[in-house]
Scaffold this motif. Structure first.
Motif, PDB file in Angstrom:
ATOM      1  N   GLU A 127      -2.669   5.762 -11.828  1.00 56.20           N
ATOM      2  CA  GLU A 127      -1.649   4.816 -11.401  1.00 56.20           C
ATOM      3  C   GLU A 127      -2.263   3.426 -11.258  1.00 56.20           C
ATOM      4  N   VAL A 128      -1.729   2.468 -11.982  1.00 60.51           N
ATOM      5  CA  VAL A 128      -2.314   1.132 -11.977  1.00 60.51           C
ATOM      6  C   VAL A 128      -2.083   0.395 -10.659  1.00 60.51           C
ATOM      7  N   ASP A 129      -1.111   0.857  -9.887  1.00 61.45           N
ATOM      8  CA  ASP A 129      -0.800   0.163  -8.630  1.00 61.45           C
ATOM      9  C   ASP A 129      -1.387   0.860  -7.419  1.00 61.45           C
ATOM     10  N   ARG A 130      -2.351   1.750  -7.652  1.00 57.80           N
ATOM     11  CA  ARG A 130      -3.003   2.439  -6.533  1.00 57.80           C
ATOM     12  C   ARG A 130      -4.478   2.069  -6.494  1.00 57.80           C
ATOM     13  N   LEU A 131      -4.975   1.795  -5.304  1.00 58.99           N
ATOM     14  CA  LEU A 131      -6.381   1.462  -5.115  1.00 58.99           C
ATOM     15  C   LEU A 131      -7.071   2.653  -4.460  1.00 58.99           C
ATOM     16  N   VAL A 189      -1.831   1.394   0.260  1.00 61.95           N
ATOM     17  CA  VAL A 189      -2.975   1.612   1.151  1.00 61.95           C
ATOM     18  C   VAL A 189      -4.189   2.082   0.350  1.00 61.95           C
ATOM     19  N   PRO A 190      -5.349   1.436   0.512  1.00 62.23           N
ATOM     20  CA  PRO A 190      -6.555   1.894  -0.182  1.00 62.23           C
ATOM     21  C   PRO A 190      -6.966   3.297   0.274  1.00 62.23           C
ATOM     22  N   PHE A 191      -7.338   4.138  -0.690  1.00 67.96           N
ATOM     23  CA  PHE A 191      -7.809   5.491  -0.417  1.00 67.96           C
ATOM     24  C   PHE A 191      -9.287   5.581  -0.772  1.00 67.96           C
ATOM     25  N   LEU A 192     -10.115   5.915   0.205  1.00 72.97           N
ATOM     26  CA  LEU A 192     -11.507   6.278  -0.045  1.00 72.97           C
ATOM     27  C   LEU A 192     -11.583   7.796  -0.011  1.00 72.97           C
ATOM     28  N   ILE A 193     -11.970   8.404  -1.123  1.00 75.08           N
ATOM     29  CA  ILE A 193     -12.003   9.862  -1.225  1.00 75.08           C
ATOM     30  C   ILE A 193     -13.469  10.304  -1.300  1.00 75.08           C
ATOM     31  N   TYR A 194     -13.949  10.873  -0.207  1.00 82.21           N
ATOM     32  CA  TYR A 194     -15.324  11.366  -0.161  1.00 82.21           C
ATOM     33  C   TYR A 194     -15.384  12.764  -0.783  1.00 82.21           C
ATOM     34  N   ILE A 195     -16.259  12.927  -1.761  1.00 84.60           N
ATOM     35  CA  ILE A 195     -16.544  14.243  -2.340  1.00 84.60           C
ATOM     36  C   ILE A 195     -17.772  14.766  -1.606  1.00 84.60           C
ATOM     37  N   GLU A 207       1.935  10.938  -2.584  1.00 89.15           N
ATOM     38  CA  GLU A 207       3.362  10.846  -2.887  1.00 89.15           C
ATOM     39  C   GLU A 207       4.152  10.109  -1.804  1.00 89.15           C
ATOM     40  N   ARG A 208       3.521   9.832  -0.693  1.00 90.42           N
ATOM     41  CA  ARG A 208       4.211   9.155   0.403  1.00 90.42           C
ATOM     42  C   ARG A 208       4.433   7.678   0.066  1.00 90.42           C
ATOM     43  N   THR A 209       5.654   7.215   0.210  1.00 88.20           N
ATOM     44  CA  THR A 209       5.959   5.820  -0.090  1.00 88.20           C
ATOM     45  C   THR A 209       5.305   4.865   0.906  1.00 88.20           C
ATOM     46  N   ASN A 226       2.137   6.136   9.400  1.00 88.60           N
ATOM     47  CA  ASN A 226       2.918   4.931   9.118  1.00 88.60           C
ATOM     48  C   ASN A 226       2.170   3.644   9.432  1.00 88.60           C
ATOM     49  N   ASP A 227       1.235   3.702  10.365  1.00 94.55           N
ATOM     50  CA  ASP A 227       0.490   2.508  10.762  1.00 94.55           C
ATOM     51  C   ASP A 227      -0.849   2.376  10.040  1.00 94.55           C
ATOM     52  N   ALA A 228      -1.158   3.301   9.141  1.00 92.58           N
ATOM     53  CA  ALA A 228      -2.461   3.292   8.484  1.00 92.58           C
ATOM     54  C   ALA A 228      -2.588   2.121   7.514  1.00 92.58           C
TER      55      ALA A 228
END
Length: 210
Positions: A156-160, A127-133, A120-122, A91-93
């Motif tokens: 999703e256009v509203d997700r970074l 919140v920006p997601f950095l996804i390391y492969i 899927e969490r509201t 919640n604080d991320a």
């Protein structure tokens, strides 16, 4: 409890600091990435080697300064029995780092399920997601585009979010990914389209640029 610790840290050091959670299934390389980040962004010129990494039981924590931005990073063990601990921190991320093991289709499949649950969490919508492969250095590892295809995430256009291929062990890609996170920690979400994905290239290992 976490919010109190977070507030105390900010008050003690008098800086604006961003709370980051480092998540992913077990044994994907989360702690190795954290240790690599600590080396890459250490405020010293003395080179260091990666320490011996052991499976995380509970959590690890680290403070990083990147450019003029401070991060407090919480690294959580990936075993299912440890995942209830995450709830106290999500919640604080302000940013999320998610790690995918690209060494096989099975590990990518495992990562897909958990990543979808997080997206899927509201409380993580903005919140920006950095996804390391990660583990791109291993023979037979899936390419970044192959992993993205198998993750099959909705556009999703509203997700970074940003996909960064890397090898935590060899070091390439880790710095580039985190620098993206630092640049976008306070920006508005932007569209991630298929053309963006096609432009992502495997970072050149740092030892080839020296």
């Amino acid at each position: 409890m976490f919010s109190l610790l977070d507030a105390a840290w900010k008050q003690l050091y008098k800086v604006q600091q961003h709370t980051t959670i480092l998540l992913g299934p077990s044994s994907v390389g989360k702690t190795t990435i954290l240790e690599r980040l600590k080396i890459l962004f250490a405020e010293t010129d003395n080179p260091k080697e990666l320490p011996k990494i052991r499976p995380t039981v509970g959590l690890n924590v680290a403070n990083l300064k990147v450019a003029n931005t401070y991060f407090l990073i919480w690294d959580f063990g990936g075993k299912e029995s440890l995942r209830p601990i995450w709830e106290k921190y999500v919640n604080d991320a302000e940013t999320v780092i998610y790690v995918v093991d690209s060494s096989s289709e099975e590990t990518v499949k495992e990562a897909k399920k958990l990543l979808n649950e997080l997206l899927e969490r509201t409380d993580l919508l903005k919140v920006p997601f950095l996804i390391y492969i990660n583990k791109q250095d291993l023979p037979g590892a899936l390419t970044l585009l192959e992993v993205v295809d198998k993750l099959d995430l909705p556009m999703e256009v509203d997700r970074l979010r940003w996909f960064q291929n890397c090898s935590a062990v060899q070091g390439y890609g880790v710095k580039e990914g985190f620098e993206w996170l630092e640049r976008h920690v306070a920006t508005k979400p932007q569209t991630l389209c298929s053309e963006n994905m096609k432009k992502i290239a495997k970072p050149e290992p740092s030892y080839l640029r020296e």
